[in-house]
Scaffold this active site. Structure first.
Site, PDB file in Angstrom:
ATOM      1  N   ASN A  32       1.001  -1.085   0.103  1.00 25.08           N
ATOM      2  CA  ASN A  32      -0.035  -0.053  -0.103  1.00 25.08           C
ATOM      3  C   ASN A  32       0.797   1.148  -0.068  1.00 25.08           C
ATOM      4  O   ASN A  32       0.348   2.282  -0.074  1.00 25.08           O
ATOM      5  CB  ASN A  32      -1.125   0.165   1.238  1.00 25.08           C
ATOM      6  N   ASN A  35       4.655   2.764   3.829  1.00 31.84           N
ATOM      7  CA  ASN A  35       6.085   3.109   4.316  1.00 31.84           C
ATOM      8  C   ASN A  35       7.196   2.877   3.208  1.00 31.84           C
ATOM      9  O   ASN A  35       8.462   2.360   3.623  1.00 31.84           O
ATOM     10  CB  ASN A  35       6.373   2.019   5.460  1.00 31.84           C
ATOM     11  N   LEU A  59      -3.728  -4.669   2.451  1.00 32.57           N
ATOM     12  CA  LEU A  59      -4.105  -6.105   2.997  1.00 32.57           C
ATOM     13  C   LEU A  59      -5.463  -5.851   3.516  1.00 32.57           C
ATOM     14  O   LEU A  59      -6.143  -6.772   3.761  1.00 32.57           O
ATOM     15  CB  LEU A  59      -3.266  -6.564   3.958  1.00 32.57           C
ATOM     16  N   SER A 124      10.402 -12.022  14.142  1.00 31.00           N
ATOM     17  CA  SER A 124      11.443 -11.137  14.598  1.00 31.00           C
ATOM     18  C   SER A 124      11.955 -11.776  15.768  1.00 31.00           C
ATOM     19  O   SER A 124      11.206 -12.416  16.634  1.00 31.00           O
ATOM     20  CB  SER A 124      10.814  -9.797  14.854  1.00 31.00           C
ATOM     21  N   TYR A 148       3.861  -3.902  18.962  1.00 30.37           N
ATOM     22  CA  TYR A 148       4.368  -4.540  17.795  1.00 30.37           C
ATOM     23  C   TYR A 148       4.979  -6.011  17.953  1.00 30.37           C
ATOM     24  O   TYR A 148       4.780  -6.782  17.196  1.00 30.37           O
ATOM     25  CB  TYR A 148       5.655  -3.461  17.243  1.00 30.37           C
ATOM     26  N   LYS A 152       3.611  -9.906  16.131  1.00 26.15           N
ATOM     27  CA  LYS A 152       4.496 -10.850  15.877  1.00 26.15           C
ATOM     28  C   LYS A 152       4.316 -12.118  16.305  1.00 26.15           C
ATOM     29  O   LYS A 152       3.974 -13.089  15.529  1.00 26.15           O
ATOM     30  CB  LYS A 152       5.957 -10.429  15.863  1.00 26.15           C
ATOM     31  N   ASN A 178      19.172  -8.528  13.524  1.00 27.03           N
ATOM     32  CA  ASN A 178      18.868  -6.762  13.121  1.00 27.03           C
ATOM     33  C   ASN A 178      19.502  -6.540  11.703  1.00 27.03           C
ATOM     34  O   ASN A 178      20.718  -6.716  11.359  1.00 27.03           O
ATOM     35  CB  ASN A 178      19.686  -6.096  14.174  1.00 27.03           C
ATOM     36  N   ARG A 291      17.307   3.218  26.678  1.00 27.42           N
ATOM     37  CA  ARG A 291      15.979   3.469  26.155  1.00 27.42           C
ATOM     38  C   ARG A 291      15.199   2.463  26.863  1.00 27.42           C
ATOM     39  O   ARG A 291      15.259   1.085  26.842  1.00 27.42           O
ATOM     40  CB  ARG A 291      16.005   3.209  24.444  1.00 27.42           C
TER      41      ARG A 291
HETATM   42  P1  NAD Z   1       9.102  -1.755   5.576  1.00 32.91           P
HETATM   43  O1  NAD Z   1       8.333  -0.862   6.190  1.00 32.91           O
HETATM   44  O2  NAD Z   1      10.222  -1.104   4.986  1.00 32.91           O
HETATM   45  O3  NAD Z   1       8.273  -2.450   4.695  1.00 32.91           O
HETATM   46  C1  NAD Z   1       6.982  -2.973   5.121  1.00 32.91           C
HETATM   47  C2  NAD Z   1       6.096  -2.901   3.952  1.00 32.91           C
HETATM   48  O4  NAD Z   1       4.880  -3.270   3.721  1.00 32.91           O
HETATM   49  C3  NAD Z   1       6.081  -1.202   3.525  1.00 32.91           C
HETATM   50  O5  NAD Z   1       6.418  -1.122   2.259  1.00 32.91           O
HETATM   51  C4  NAD Z   1       4.677  -1.084   3.793  1.00 32.91           C
HETATM   52  O6  NAD Z   1       4.265  -0.023   2.795  1.00 32.91           O
HETATM   53  C5  NAD Z   1       4.073  -2.314   3.464  1.00 32.91           C
HETATM   54  N1  NAD Z   1       2.752  -2.238   4.251  1.00 32.91           N
HETATM   55  C6  NAD Z   1       2.399  -2.070   5.506  1.00 32.91           C
HETATM   56  N2  NAD Z   1       1.209  -2.144   5.831  1.00 32.91           N
HETATM   57  C7  NAD Z   1       0.603  -2.701   4.660  1.00 32.91           C
HETATM   58  C8  NAD Z   1      -0.816  -3.148   4.371  1.00 32.91           C
HETATM   59  N3  NAD Z   1      -1.756  -3.005   5.173  1.00 32.91           N
HETATM   60  N4  NAD Z   1      -0.868  -3.485   2.896  1.00 32.91           N
HETATM   61  C9  NAD Z   1       0.038  -3.709   2.196  1.00 32.91           C
HETATM   62  N5  NAD Z   1       1.318  -3.160   2.278  1.00 32.91           N
HETATM   63  C10 NAD Z   1       1.464  -2.728   3.639  1.00 32.91           C
HETATM   64  O7  NAD Z   1       9.777  -2.755   6.699  1.00 32.91           O
HETATM   65  P2  NAD Z   1      10.933  -3.716   6.605  1.00 32.91           P
HETATM   66  O8  NAD Z   1      11.993  -3.504   7.343  1.00 32.91           O
HETATM   67  O9  NAD Z   1      11.064  -4.043   5.167  1.00 32.91           O
HETATM   68  O10 NAD Z   1      10.295  -5.032   7.225  1.00 32.91           O
HETATM   69  C11 NAD Z   1       9.527  -6.183   6.617  1.00 32.91           C
HETATM   70  C12 NAD Z   1       9.091  -7.058   7.614  1.00 32.91           C
HETATM   71  O11 NAD Z   1       9.953  -7.503   8.447  1.00 32.91           O
HETATM   72  C13 NAD Z   1       8.017  -6.456   8.750  1.00 32.91           C
HETATM   73  O12 NAD Z   1       6.763  -7.264   8.699  1.00 32.91           O
HETATM   74  C14 NAD Z   1       8.545  -6.114   9.867  1.00 32.91           C
HETATM   75  O13 NAD Z   1       7.903  -6.324  10.900  1.00 32.91           O
HETATM   76  C15 NAD Z   1       9.685  -7.306   9.706  1.00 32.91           C
HETATM   77  N6  NAD Z   1      10.898  -7.233  10.499  1.00 32.91           N
HETATM   78  C16 NAD Z   1      11.671  -6.170  10.222  1.00 32.91           C
HETATM   79  C17 NAD Z   1      12.856  -6.030  10.833  1.00 32.91           C
HETATM   80  C18 NAD Z   1      13.709  -4.769  11.028  1.00 32.91           C
HETATM   81  O14 NAD Z   1      14.525  -4.544  11.527  1.00 32.91           O
HETATM   82  N7  NAD Z   1      13.829  -4.093   9.571  1.00 32.91           N
HETATM   83  C19 NAD Z   1      13.198  -7.031  11.951  1.00 32.91           C
HETATM   84  C20 NAD Z   1      12.531  -8.007  12.169  1.00 32.91           C
HETATM   85  C21 NAD Z   1      11.372  -8.192  11.341  1.00 32.91           C
HETATM   86  C1  WQD Z   2      20.160  -1.514  18.301  1.00 31.63           C
HETATM   87  C2  WQD Z   2      20.910  -1.019  19.498  1.00 31.63           C
HETATM   88  C3  WQD Z   2      19.963   0.315  21.138  1.00 31.63           C
HETATM   89  C4  WQD Z   2      19.343   3.606  18.198  1.00 31.63           C
HETATM   90  C5  WQD Z   2      14.626  -3.042  16.882  1.00 31.63           C
HETATM   91  C6  WQD Z   2      13.199  -3.753  17.223  1.00 31.63           C
HETATM   92  C7  WQD Z   2      13.182  -5.146  17.062  1.00 31.63           C
HETATM   93  C8  WQD Z   2      13.585  -5.326  15.375  1.00 31.63           C
HETATM   94  C9  WQD Z   2      14.809  -4.810  15.107  1.00 31.63           C
HETATM   95  C10 WQD Z   2      11.269  -5.646  14.167  1.00 31.63           C
HETATM   96  C11 WQD Z   2      20.384  -1.000  20.952  1.00 31.63           C
HETATM   97  C12 WQD Z   2      21.311   1.098  20.294  1.00 31.63           C
HETATM   98  C13 WQD Z   2      19.537   2.393  18.914  1.00 31.63           C
HETATM   99  C14 WQD Z   2      19.989   5.156  18.734  1.00 31.63           C
HETATM  100  C15 WQD Z   2      21.220   3.515  20.322  1.00 31.63           C
HETATM  101  N1  WQD Z   2      12.645  -4.912  14.462  1.00 31.63           N
HETATM  102  N2  WQD Z   2      20.579   2.550  19.896  1.00 31.63           N
HETATM  103  N3  WQD Z   2      20.863   4.848  19.425  1.00 31.63           N
HETATM  104  O1  WQD Z   2      16.229  -2.296  19.367  1.00 31.63           O
HETATM  105  O2  WQD Z   2      17.627  -4.353  18.811  1.00 31.63           O
HETATM  106  O3  WQD Z   2      15.567  -3.888  17.718  1.00 31.63           O
HETATM  107  O4  WQD Z   2      14.728  -3.351  15.514  1.00 31.63           O
HETATM  108  O5  WQD Z   2      11.171  -6.705  14.415  1.00 31.63           O
HETATM  109  O6  WQD Z   2      11.863  -5.528  17.018  1.00 31.63           O
HETATM  110  O7  WQD Z   2      12.899  -3.584  18.687  1.00 31.63           O
HETATM  111  O8  WQD Z   2      17.439  -2.288  17.286  1.00 31.63           O
HETATM  112  O9  WQD Z   2      18.602  -0.507  15.953  1.00 31.63           O
HETATM  113  O10 WQD Z   2      16.800   0.145  17.463  1.00 31.63           O
HETATM  114  O11 WQD Z   2      19.164  -0.689  18.590  1.00 31.63           O
HETATM  115  O12 WQD Z   2      22.331   3.608  21.119  1.00 31.63           O
HETATM  116  O13 WQD Z   2      19.784   5.944  18.349  1.00 31.63           O
HETATM  117  O14 WQD Z   2      21.536   0.264  19.287  1.00 31.63           O
HETATM  118  O15 WQD Z   2      19.982   0.627  22.267  1.00 31.63           O
HETATM  119  O16 WQD Z   2      21.187  -1.646  21.987  1.00 31.63           O
HETATM  120  P1  WQD Z   2      16.721  -3.120  18.185  1.00 31.63           P
HETATM  121  P2  WQD Z   2      17.979  -0.882  17.263  1.00 31.63           P
END
Ligand code: NAD
Ligand code: WQD
Length: 336
Positions: A32, A35, A59, A124, A148, A152, A178, A291
């Site tokens: 959509n 983001n 979705l 995640s 969040y 998951k 990460n 944090r």
């Molecule tokens: P992102 O925001 O770049 O990608 C997610 C995409 O989903 C975006 O393009 C957004 O526009 C789209 N979207 C959101 N809601 C929608 C909906 N209702 N219908 C259609 N599209 C929709 O994020 P990302 O970093 O690429 O993450 C992808 C997936 O991996 C997510 O589910 C996220 O939770 C998971 N994840 C990400 C991380 C991370 O740190 N980036 C870590 C663990 C898990």
């Molecule tokens: C990494 C480290 C912070 C920012 C998050 C989500 C997790 C997953 C991945 C989706 C930590 C430190 C961070 C800053 C800092 N996402 N930090 N200054 O917290 O491990 O995980 O993203 O599923 O659910 O919680 O990742 O990159 O935010 O932080 O010192 O400005 O960097 O304290 O130790 P995190 P992060």
């Protein structure tokens, strides 16, 4: 194989589309664009020299999903679409529950109606909550501390229930640690809206001069230098994990859970140092309070993915920083 990629215009999705296309798969993306930008998908096609099909679909719009499944016979769905900002999820939990959970239910209903029963879900490491020890294996207990993380966890449970109800489902839960870095070409990368929440994009925006200084959240953790330790994984290695999962698991029913990480943790100060080396820029930082909700240390045991999917990471921390910097310095304003 024909793969539906939800959220394919986003950060991890766009990198995964590159790897899918390069491995000969046909790709249909729905997103959509809440983001992300369609520009990422244009660049995916430039990089690979192959085309993909894109539909701007939310979705939450069930009717559009049904029409899509009527028009295509998919072999599998990779489900990235979701909202992912931890802090925002605390402020507006209902939006997160509706988008992530209702969105997944709609997707699964459409899949079931059209007899598509293989789904790879973006889970995640957040589902491990505060682990009692490291490295973390897939058997560790799960918990969540914010909306969040709960989306998951709930989605994992919903998908498991689906399998219990109908053993023809093939559910793959990939728990990412990460994700950082960008494609080597510098054409696609992470483009967070507003001020980044995550460490790597924050550092790279300090390096490029968009932000003044990094706040290091706490230096009194029980870690080697007192700052938080995480398992950073190159997004291209992560994307390859999805290809391996499809190659190994399509046609095999069940619920398959894998950690995708490198198995090695780096502290915040180590990341700053590695980024300074990769970029040749000084990263100004300031130690601040912890944090809320952060844990001291988190890294994966990814042996199961290595053993069963024949997947392993190939890119180390220097490459993660170099590729992030390449993307950031070529595109200081992201896709804008
Ligand atoms: P992102 O925001 O770049 O990608 C997610 C995409 O989903 C975006 O393009 C957004 O526009 C789209 N979207 C959101 N809601 C929608 C909906 N209702 N219908 C259609 N599209 C929709 O994020 P990302 O970093 O690429 O993450 C992808 C997936 O991996 C997510 O589910 C996220 O939770 C998971 N994840 C990400 C991380 C991370 O740190 N980036 C870590 C663990 C898990
Ligand atoms: C990494 C480290 C912070 C920012 C998050 C989500 C997790 C997953 C991945 C989706 C930590 C430190 C961070 C800053 C800092 N996402 N930090 N200054 O917290 O491990 O995980 O993203 O599923 O659910 O919680 O990742 O990159 O935010 O932080 O010192 O400005 O960097 O304290 O130790 P995190 P992060």
């Amino acid at each position: 194989m024909k793969i539906l990629v939800t959220g394919g215009a986003g950060y991890i999705g766009s990198h995964t589309c590159v790897q899918l296309l390069e491995n000969g798969m046909d790709v249909v993306v729905i997103d959509n664009l809440s983001n992300s930008s369609e520009e990422s998908l244009k660049r995916v096609q430039e990089i690979t020299g192959r085309s993909l099909e894109f539909h701007k679909i939310d979705l939450l719009e069930r009717a559009w999903l049904d029409a899509l499944f009527r028009d295509h016979q998919f072999d599998a769905v990779i489900h990235f679409a979701g909202l992912k900002a931890v802090g925002e999820s605390v402020q507006i939990p209902l939006k997160y529950y509706r988008n992530n959970i209702t969105g997944t239910i709609n997707l699964c209903e459409a899949m079931a109606n059209h007899d598509v029963k293989t789904i790879v879900f973006s889970s995640s490491a957040t589902v491990y909550g505060e682990p009692e020890q490291v490295p973390i294996t897939e058997e560790f207990p799960t918990s969540a501390y914010n909306p969040y993380g709960r989306t998951k966890l709930f989605i994992e449970e919903i998908l498991k229930d689906l399998y219990v109800s109908d053993k023809r489902w093939n559910i793959v839960l990939l728990r990412y640690f990460n994700p950082v870095g960008a494609h080597k070409s510098g054409k696609i990368g992470e483009d967070p809206k507003g001020i980044p929440n995550n460490l790597m994009p924050f550092i790279s925006q300090v390096a490029v001069g968009k932000l003044k200084e990094l706040s290091v959240f706490g230096n009194d953790y029980p870690t080697s230098d007192g700052t938080g330790v995480r398992d950073y994984i190159h997004v291209v290695d992560l994307a390859n994990g999805h290809v391996k999962a499809l190659e190994k698991l399509v046609g095999k029913t069940g619920v398959h859970t894998y950690n995708l990480g490198t198995g090695r943790g780096y502290s915040v100060l180590e990341i700053i140092k590695a980024f300074e080396k990769a970029s040749g820029r000084k990263i100004n930082y300031n130690i601040t309070d912890r944090r809320p909700g952060d844990i001291a240390e988190c890294y994966a045991d990814s042996d199961k993915a290595h053993r069963e999917l024949n997947w392993k990471t190939e890119r180390g921390i220097d490459e993660m920083c170099t590729d992030t910097w390449h993307w950031q310095s070529m595109h200081p304003k992201g896709y804008e």
